[in-house]
Design an enzyme around this catalytic site. Sequence first.
Site, short mmCIF file in Angstrom:
data_model
loop_
_atom_site.label_atom_id
_atom_site.label_comp_id
_atom_site.label_asym_id
_atom_site.label_seq_id
_atom_site.Cartn_x
_atom_site.Cartn_y
_atom_site.Cartn_z
N SER A 145 0.82 -1.21 0.00
CA SER A 145 0.00 0.00 0.00
C SER A 145 0.86 1.26 0.00
CB SER A 145 -0.96 -0.03 1.19
OG SER A 145 -1.93 0.98 1.08
N ASP A 291 -3.20 6.58 -3.16
CA ASP A 291 -1.96 6.00 -2.67
C ASP A 291 -1.47 4.98 -3.71
OD1 ASP A 291 -3.81 4.00 -2.20
OD2 ASP A 291 -2.97 3.42 -0.28
N ASP A 293 -1.34 1.78 -4.24
CA ASP A 293 -2.17 0.67 -4.74
C ASP A 293 -3.62 1.11 -4.97
OD1 ASP A 293 -2.76 0.85 -1.99
OD2 ASP A 293 -3.31 -1.27 -1.88
N ASP A 295 -6.13 2.05 -3.22
CA ASP A 295 -7.29 1.71 -2.40
C ASP A 295 -7.70 2.88 -1.51
OD1 ASP A 295 -5.19 1.54 -0.58
OD2 ASP A 295 -5.86 -0.35 0.32
#
Length: 530
Positions: A145, A291, A293, A295
Amino acid sequence: MTLHGQVRRWIADEVDPIAAAELEALLDEGDDVELADRFAGPLTFGTAGLRGPLRAGPNGMNRAVVRRAAAGLAAWLLEHGHAGRAVVVGFDARHGSTDFARDSAAIFAAAGFDARRMPRVLPTPVLAFAVQHLGAAAGVMVTASHNPPQDNGYKVYADDGAQIVPPTDVEIEHAIRAVPSTRDIALDESGVRVLGDELVTAYVEAVTALVGDGPRELRIVHTAMHGVGTETVLAVLGRAGFSDVIPVPQQEQPDPDFPTVSFPNPEEPGALDLAFALARERHADIVIANDPDADRCAVAVPLGDGGWRMLRGDEVGVLLGDALLREGVRGTYATTIVSSSMLGALAASHGVGYAETLTGFKWISRAAPDLVFGYEEALGYAVAPDLVRDKDGVSAALRIAHLAAGLKAAGSSLLHRLDELAAEHGRYATEQVSVRVDDLSIIAATMQRLRESPPTELLGRPVTAEDLLPATDGLRWRVDGGRVVVRPSGTEPKLKAYLEVVEPSGSAERAAATIAALRAEVEPLVGVRT
């Protein structure tokens, strides 16, 4: 067994010659301090899966550790009656992610599962969508992440499309530790099906359908923070009719080193500087940041004096919840114990269900069978849990763009709508105090100290102290018109304090003064040095 004996045994079972050479070099250098850290124990598998630094040895992210994790997960799935079902593997653009994903998919195929690998680097919410869309037994996303570039991770989704929760994590960890030899783990790369673009198209179409017709005159500056979100976010926004989207060029393409930011997290100071500069230059209406990734979703708005302000996660959560409520979307609205309680006030005023959960989307996504919206203050939003039972920064970006365009066309703005809500329900002001440490024992010691000696008074008002153990490692202090929750971060070496005050008059000035006073009292309690 001696430390060097443990290292030699690990090297003998190593599957990656580069990792073996890394450990051999440490032995030759006599760096027992580093070796002791790497062999202090296995990387813990929790509800967030695995997450840690990229390095050889059991206490790091590497191919041996990931192969053992995949083999343990496969064994758990077989034990629980999922033999032959689909398992989907996704991955981001971090160092090692492609190898970790390939190895994992090949291990699931060798174990008899219908192993499917995502076609390329893609956002985490696309993987979460795929689990439900394909009816898979489980999903694995290789990502850390918004962690620093030296980290990677391994997140596991259950067959309901949500992140795993206890006791599943403990059961999988036991299965991982029961794997006898890394070298003996079977892989079958020929049995892996690489998914095509039809899956990504299905996700894009499903997300685009979340918004109806309406104004689209909105100039958006978008940053993917060197992550994997650009392609999918632009596809969704473009299909929905938002054509004036300007990516931040320095951060548009995936780069595992995240060269323009100290930490690839939109919440970190300076992370949005390039986006703000571009927004000023191009006279943008809004900045949307994901961010790495994708999500999570951050939103920033112009202030009129040339400045820009990033909205707090609570502000975005309230705006999204309010928009859904005004559209007549009924069901349960949920947030966490560390987020603003304003969503509860909105839900009550519309006569719909409200739930408050422990921190994390693994809990939010299971808040109620009829969940229609959930958010956490750390920039995570589920605007369509029936599609993605996790936070989804792509669909949140579309929803906030749709809302901002509609308000702009009506002569209003996101900030003005927040003021309207404050006038109606009171001003709910939130802030976070965060302490990053190099030694995790500092966090444990601080939590123990605060448990033993909680404050008796804050803001000149008596404190009602509550220990949230055993449900979670947290402390909650309530005062009239405010509260503080203190807890360790679940993903980073940080101790966090979440502050909220409620100003019934709706006055922004009074709320700001009160929360500033509360912050000044809380900072020394949690170890902030001035």
